[in-house]
Motif scaffolding. Structure first.
Motif, short mmCIF file in Angstrom:
data_model
loop_
_atom_site.label_atom_id
_atom_site.label_comp_id
_atom_site.label_asym_id
_atom_site.label_seq_id
_atom_site.Cartn_x
_atom_site.Cartn_y
_atom_site.Cartn_z
N VAL A 1 0.84 -1.20 0.00
CA VAL A 1 0.00 0.00 0.00
C VAL A 1 0.88 1.25 0.00
N LYS A 2 1.98 1.17 0.76
CA LYS A 2 2.93 2.29 0.81
C LYS A 2 3.70 2.44 -0.49
N ALA A 3 4.05 1.29 -1.09
CA ALA A 3 4.87 1.31 -2.30
C ALA A 3 4.17 2.03 -3.44
N ALA A 4 2.86 1.85 -3.55
CA ALA A 4 2.12 2.46 -4.64
C ALA A 4 2.19 3.99 -4.60
N PRO A 5 1.75 4.64 -3.50
CA PRO A 5 1.85 6.10 -3.49
C PRO A 5 3.29 6.61 -3.47
N ALA A 6 4.19 5.85 -2.82
CA ALA A 6 5.59 6.29 -2.76
C ALA A 6 6.19 6.34 -4.16
N ALA A 7 6.00 5.26 -4.92
CA ALA A 7 6.57 5.21 -6.27
C ALA A 7 5.89 6.22 -7.20
N SER A 8 4.56 6.31 -7.10
CA SER A 8 3.84 7.21 -7.99
C SER A 8 4.18 8.67 -7.69
N VAL A 9 4.23 9.02 -6.38
CA VAL A 9 4.58 10.39 -6.01
C VAL A 9 6.02 10.70 -6.39
N THR A 10 6.92 9.74 -6.16
CA THR A 10 8.33 9.94 -6.50
C THR A 10 8.51 10.20 -7.99
N MET A 11 7.98 9.30 -8.83
CA MET A 11 8.19 9.43 -10.27
C MET A 11 7.41 10.62 -10.83
N TRP A 12 6.18 10.87 -10.33
CA TRP A 12 5.40 12.01 -10.80
C TRP A 12 6.12 13.31 -10.45
N THR A 13 6.60 13.41 -9.21
CA THR A 13 7.30 14.62 -8.78
C THR A 13 8.61 14.80 -9.55
N TYR A 14 9.31 13.69 -9.75
CA TYR A 14 10.57 13.75 -10.49
C TYR A 14 10.34 14.25 -11.91
N GLU A 15 9.38 13.67 -12.59
CA GLU A 15 9.11 14.06 -13.98
C GLU A 15 8.67 15.52 -14.06
N ARG A 16 7.83 15.97 -13.10
CA ARG A 16 7.37 17.36 -13.12
C ARG A 16 8.53 18.32 -12.79
N ALA A 17 9.39 17.93 -11.84
CA ALA A 17 10.52 18.78 -11.48
C ALA A 17 11.49 18.94 -12.66
N ILE A 18 11.77 17.83 -13.34
CA ILE A 18 12.64 17.88 -14.51
C ILE A 18 12.02 18.75 -15.59
N ALA A 19 10.72 18.55 -15.85
CA ALA A 19 10.03 19.33 -16.88
C ALA A 19 10.07 20.81 -16.54
N GLY A 20 9.87 21.15 -15.26
CA GLY A 20 9.90 22.54 -14.84
C GLY A 20 11.27 23.18 -15.03
N MET A 21 12.33 22.43 -14.68
CA MET A 21 13.68 22.97 -14.83
C MET A 21 14.06 23.11 -16.30
N LEU A 22 13.65 22.16 -17.13
CA LEU A 22 13.93 22.27 -18.57
C LEU A 22 13.18 23.46 -19.18
N MET A 23 11.96 23.70 -18.71
CA MET A 23 11.17 24.84 -19.20
C MET A 23 11.85 26.14 -18.84
N LEU A 24 12.32 26.24 -17.58
CA LEU A 24 13.02 27.45 -17.16
C LEU A 24 14.32 27.64 -17.94
N GLU A 25 15.00 26.52 -18.21
CA GLU A 25 16.23 26.59 -18.99
C GLU A 25 15.97 27.09 -20.40
N ASP A 26 14.89 26.60 -21.02
CA ASP A 26 14.54 27.03 -22.37
C ASP A 26 14.18 28.50 -22.41
N LYS A 27 13.44 28.97 -21.38
CA LYS A 27 13.06 30.38 -21.32
C LYS A 27 14.29 31.26 -21.17
N ALA A 28 15.23 30.80 -20.30
CA ALA A 28 16.44 31.59 -20.08
C ALA A 28 17.29 31.64 -21.34
N ALA A 29 17.31 30.55 -22.11
CA ALA A 29 18.10 30.50 -23.35
C ALA A 29 17.48 31.39 -24.43
N ALA A 30 16.14 31.52 -24.38
CA ALA A 30 15.44 32.31 -25.40
C ALA A 30 15.54 33.79 -25.16
#
Length: 317
Positions: A287-316
């Motif tokens: 029960v713990k593994a499900a939210p832990a893994a989903s929150v971890t990977m969801w947060t990781y993917e969103r954090a990466i996407a956010g940083m890449l977006m900021l990087e693209d804006k700064a480059a532009a």
């Protein structure tokens, strides 16, 4: 990202991967802390097959939850959260950065030494898990000991626990059970990342579209549940070894036996408690593994996407 299925190991720079991994670890830990405390209490509950009356303390997930609330209050569900947050912060950064570095290195192997994608994911995941586990193990041990405390305070603070263990058990005590931890995490993380990388594109292209990055979360859930079940006995072994020492009889479960070594602990639990003893707490762990893994990977993917977006804006600009 715009609908593209980008493999985890190709996303972001090394620094961005470290930051995203650390953020994901901290957020995930806070969300699943109560389930983690309950799981640890269940894993430390000893029941002898030869003595039906030997089970003391908490019985089952709901009983454990109610007992903690009744005897220790709501904050009891977050016992050990400080060392755990520090552990997850460091663990996430080491895990994802090692995974990215290892997978990138393996993909540059010349012919005829190239490895298939699944093998790269497995080896990279296993290496990342072993490195992260070893680097953060003292914090994991402290997390377990604080979570094992009942109404009696065994350690008054994080600093006091470090000083007490160093003085009375020696520096090596901080790594008690590391063999079980690495033996568990290598196949777990290897299976997890290999499954995640395989499931991620399949879930993203599923006829049933999941909103808000739900495909990442779903892939993380399935991969984590499968991997967790396969290696769970080693997790129980690690927890039993982590609470060995002069304060053993002062934890919430006061009848924890003496154990020595990974193989000896596995054998003793199997003999005295049967296979059920090795899988005690598996339900809440899944029960713990499900939210832990989903929150971890969801947060990781969103954090990466956010940083890449900021990087693209700064480059532009």
């Amino acid at each position: 990202m715009s609908g593209e299925v980008v493999q985890l190991k190709h996303e972001g720079s090394q620094l961005q991967v470290v930051v995203a991994g650390a953020i994901a670890g901290v957020v995930s830990r806070f969300v699943i802390a109560p389930l983690d405390v309950i799981k640890i209490r269940l894993q430390l509950q000893v029941h002898s097959l030869s003595d039906p009356l030997s089970t003391r303390g908490f019985e089952g997930t709901i009983g454990t939850f109610r007992s903690i609330l009744r005897d220790e209050g709501f904050t009891g569900l977050w016992k050990g959260n400080v060392p755990a947050e520090l552990m997850y912060l460091c663990y996430g950064g080491v895990q994802f950065s090692t995974y990215k570095y290892t997978s990138t290195l393996l993909e540059t192997l010349p012919s005829p030494y190239e490895l298939p994608g699944s093998a790269v994911s497995f080896i990279s995941g296993a290496t990342a898990g072993a490195c992260a586990t070893t680097a953060t193990y003292p914090l994991d041990l402290l997390r377990t000991r604080f979570a094992a405390q009942g109404t009696e305070r065994v350690y008054t603070s994080l600093g006091a626990s470090i000083r007490h263990i160093a003085k009375h058990e020696g520096p090596t005590a901080f790594f008690r059970g590391l063999g079980a931890g690495v033996s568990q995490i290598v196949p777990y993380m290897g299976l997890f990342f290999a499954s995640y990388e395989a499931l991620k594109p399949a879930m993203a292209n599923s006829p049933l579209a999941l909103p808000f990055g739900g495909s990442d979360a779903a892939a993380g859930i399935i991969a984590s549940v499968c991997a967790k079940t396969a290696v769970y006995p080693l997790d129980t072994t690690r927890k039993r070894l982590q609470v060995q020492g002069p304060m053993r009889s002062k934890y919430a479960h006061r009848n924890i036996p003496m154990y020595s070594g990974v193989i000896g602990t596995l054998a003793t639990i199997s003999k005295r408690e049967g296979m059920r003893g090795l899988y005690r707490g598996l339900t809440v762990s899944l029960v713990k593994a499900a939210p832990a893994a989903s929150v971890t990977m969801w947060t990781y993917e969103r954090a990466i996407a956010g940083m890449l977006m900021l990087e693209d804006k700064a480059a532009a600009e």
